[in-house]
Each structure stands twice: as structure tokens, then as C-alpha cells.
Design a protein around this motif. Structure first.
Motif, mmCIF file in Angstrom:
data_model
loop_
_atom_site.group_PDB
_atom_site.id
_atom_site.type_symbol
_atom_site.label_atom_id
_atom_site.label_comp_id
_atom_site.label_asym_id
_atom_site.label_seq_id
_atom_site.Cartn_x
_atom_site.Cartn_y
_atom_site.Cartn_z
ATOM 1 N N LYS A 108 -18.217 18.029 42.828
ATOM 2 C CA LYS A 108 -18.719 18.451 41.524
ATOM 3 C C LYS A 108 -18.134 17.557 40.443
ATOM 4 O O LYS A 108 -17.160 16.835 40.675
ATOM 5 C CB LYS A 108 -18.373 19.908 41.270
ATOM 6 C CG LYS A 108 -16.880 20.207 41.310
ATOM 7 C CD LYS A 108 -16.632 21.696 41.170
ATOM 8 C CE LYS A 108 -15.177 22.035 41.111
ATOM 9 N NZ LYS A 108 -14.411 21.919 42.287
ATOM 10 N N ALA A 109 -18.732 17.613 39.271
ATOM 11 C CA ALA A 109 -18.231 16.849 38.136
ATOM 12 C C ALA A 109 -16.804 17.296 37.826
ATOM 13 O O ALA A 109 -16.460 18.468 37.987
ATOM 14 C CB ALA A 109 -19.133 17.051 36.930
ATOM 15 N N GLY A 110 -15.974 16.347 37.418
ATOM 16 C CA GLY A 110 -14.591 16.656 37.074
ATOM 17 C C GLY A 110 -13.635 15.625 37.638
ATOM 18 O O GLY A 110 -14.020 14.518 38.015
ATOM 19 N N ALA A 111 -12.373 16.002 37.706
ATOM 20 C CA ALA A 111 -11.317 15.093 38.166
ATOM 21 C C ALA A 111 -11.479 14.766 39.648
ATOM 22 O O ALA A 111 -11.870 15.619 40.444
ATOM 23 C CB ALA A 111 -9.947 15.718 37.914
ATOM 24 N N ALA A 112 -11.184 13.527 39.988
ATOM 25 C CA ALA A 112 -11.257 13.076 41.384
ATOM 26 C C ALA A 112 -10.266 11.934 41.567
ATOM 27 O O ALA A 112 -9.823 11.313 40.598
ATOM 28 C CB ALA A 112 -12.672 12.621 41.731
ATOM 29 N N GLN A 113 -9.934 11.650 42.806
ATOM 30 C CA GLN A 113 -9.051 10.539 43.154
ATOM 31 C C GLN A 113 -9.859 9.535 43.969
ATOM 32 O O GLN A 113 -10.544 9.921 44.919
ATOM 33 C CB GLN A 113 -7.853 11.047 43.973
ATOM 34 C CG GLN A 113 -6.800 10.016 44.248
ATOM 35 C CD GLN A 113 -6.010 9.616 43.007
ATOM 36 O OE1 GLN A 113 -5.925 10.363 42.044
ATOM 37 N NE2 GLN A 113 -5.465 8.434 43.031
ATOM 38 N N VAL A 114 -9.797 8.251 43.599
ATOM 39 C CA VAL A 114 -10.544 7.204 44.293
ATOM 40 C C VAL A 114 -9.560 6.188 44.855
ATOM 41 O O VAL A 114 -8.587 5.826 44.207
ATOM 42 C CB VAL A 114 -11.541 6.496 43.344
ATOM 43 C CG1 VAL A 114 -12.173 5.281 44.016
ATOM 44 C CG2 VAL A 114 -12.611 7.465 42.890
ATOM 45 N N GLU A 115 -9.839 5.745 46.072
ATOM 46 C CA GLU A 115 -9.105 4.635 46.669
ATOM 47 C C GLU A 115 -10.109 3.531 46.967
ATOM 48 O O GLU A 115 -11.174 3.791 47.524
ATOM 49 C CB GLU A 115 -8.404 5.056 47.950
ATOM 50 C CG GLU A 115 -7.576 3.936 48.557
ATOM 51 C CD GLU A 115 -6.776 4.391 49.753
ATOM 52 O OE1 GLU A 115 -7.189 4.052 50.880
ATOM 53 O OE2 GLU A 115 -5.763 5.086 49.555
ATOM 54 N N ALA A 116 -9.774 2.300 46.559
ATOM 55 C CA ALA A 116 -10.620 1.141 46.838
ATOM 56 C C ALA A 116 -9.791 0.117 47.602
ATOM 57 O O ALA A 116 -8.607 -0.092 47.289
ATOM 58 C CB ALA A 116 -11.155 0.534 45.548
ATOM 59 N N THR A 117 -10.405 -0.505 48.604
ATOM 60 C CA THR A 117 -9.716 -1.477 49.452
ATOM 61 C C THR A 117 -10.559 -2.729 49.595
ATOM 62 O O THR A 117 -11.761 -2.649 49.814
ATOM 63 C CB THR A 117 -9.448 -0.874 50.853
ATOM 64 O OG1 THR A 117 -8.769 0.378 50.696
ATOM 65 C CG2 THR A 117 -8.618 -1.805 51.701
ATOM 66 N N LEU A 118 -9.913 -3.869 49.491
ATOM 67 C CA LEU A 118 -10.544 -5.173 49.675
ATOM 68 C C LEU A 118 -10.068 -5.698 51.021
ATOM 69 O O LEU A 118 -8.900 -6.033 51.198
ATOM 70 C CB LEU A 118 -10.109 -6.096 48.536
ATOM 71 C CG LEU A 118 -10.783 -7.428 48.347
ATOM 72 C CD1 LEU A 118 -12.286 -7.272 48.163
ATOM 73 C CD2 LEU A 118 -10.179 -8.136 47.143
#
Length: 145
Positions: A108-118
Motif C-alpha cells: 500500500k501507499a506509505g513508507a517502504a524500504q528499498v534495496e538496489a544492487t548493481l
């Protein structure tokens, strides 16, 4: 039945399995000038499609390089993979954008945690092994479109 949608999750699963396998092996140190960033806002469409974006910079890629991303809300142990895109390791800063459908788990809309990896897949004999150029984790706001 389209072939591509079936291949994308299979590729993401294979890349994730390779990443876990290599996590047990001490990875080579990444060049400090290499980076991957995540934009502070992600999008959640009404059909469940999540779109994340940011920038990356890497050098010296000898194999295919990808930017992968995952998102979690609430329980950080439950991550939703959000697509993947190819990258160019030419030393310049580039934009990336990944999109994917939410799984059964409701986001849902709101706070989230994202991890990005190269991650680069480097030839090693007859197999490709992942080499990590950069990884980052960031809190974002997921907005409903």
C-alpha cells in the motif's frame, strides 16, 4: 502465452540464488567510485505494478551487468522483488527504472524500504559468477497512482 513474463521471474530467481551462493564467499571489494542510488519516491499503480528508480555508476564490466531492486513494507524479512534492468559500466552516471507486479502480499501507499544492487555476471570457466559493484538500502515513500 507470452514467453517473456515467465522468463523474467526465472531470471530474477536465478540471479538471486547466485547472489546468495556468492554471499558465502568473500566478495572482491567494489571500486569506491561505483554506486547505486534509490529515488526517495516509488510508484504503486492501481493494478499492483510497482515502479522504483534511481541512478548508478560502475566501471570495468566484462560481463552482463544488471540493476536489481526489492521492496519491503512492515516486516523487513519479507521482500518483494521489483524487476531488473541492464546497466552499462562505462564510468558515467546513468538512470535506472525497474517495474514489477506485486505478489500475493498486499502493498500500500506509505513508507517502504528499498534495496538496489548493481551486479555483474562474470565468466568463470563454463559458468557465470556474480560480482557486486554496489548495493544500497533506503527508506522511501510509495505513492499510489
Amino acid at each position: 502465452m507470452p514467453v517473456r513474463p515467465a522468463l523474467v521471474p526465472a531470471f530474477a530467481a536465478a540471479l538471486g540464488a547466485a547472489a546468495l551462493l556468492c554471499a558465502a564467499v568473500a566478495p572482491a571489494a567494489a571500486d569506491p567510485s561505483e554506486l547505486v542510488t534509490v529515488d526517495p519516491v516509488g510508484r504503486l499503480a492501481s493494478d499492483g505494478t510497482i515502479t522504483l528508480s534511481g541512478t548508478y555508476r560502475c566501471t570495468g564490466g566484462t560481463g552482463p551487468v544488471f540493476v536489481s531492486s526489492s521492496l519491503s513494507q512492515g516486516d523487513a524479512r519479507l521482500k518483494q522483488g521489483v524487476g531488473g534492468s541492464t546497466a552499462r559500466c562505462d564510468g558515467a552516471e546513468h538512470r535506472w527504472e525497474n517495474s514489477g507486479k506485486a505478489s500475493v502480499r498486499t502493498l500500500k501507499a506509505g513508507a517502504a524500504q528499498v534495496e538496489a544492487t548493481l551486479t555483474e555476471l562474470r565468466p568463470s570457466g563454463i559458468i557465470l559468477l556474480p560480482a557486486f559493484h554496489a548495493v544500497t538500502s533506503r527508506s522511501i515513500t510509495l505513492t499510489q497512482e
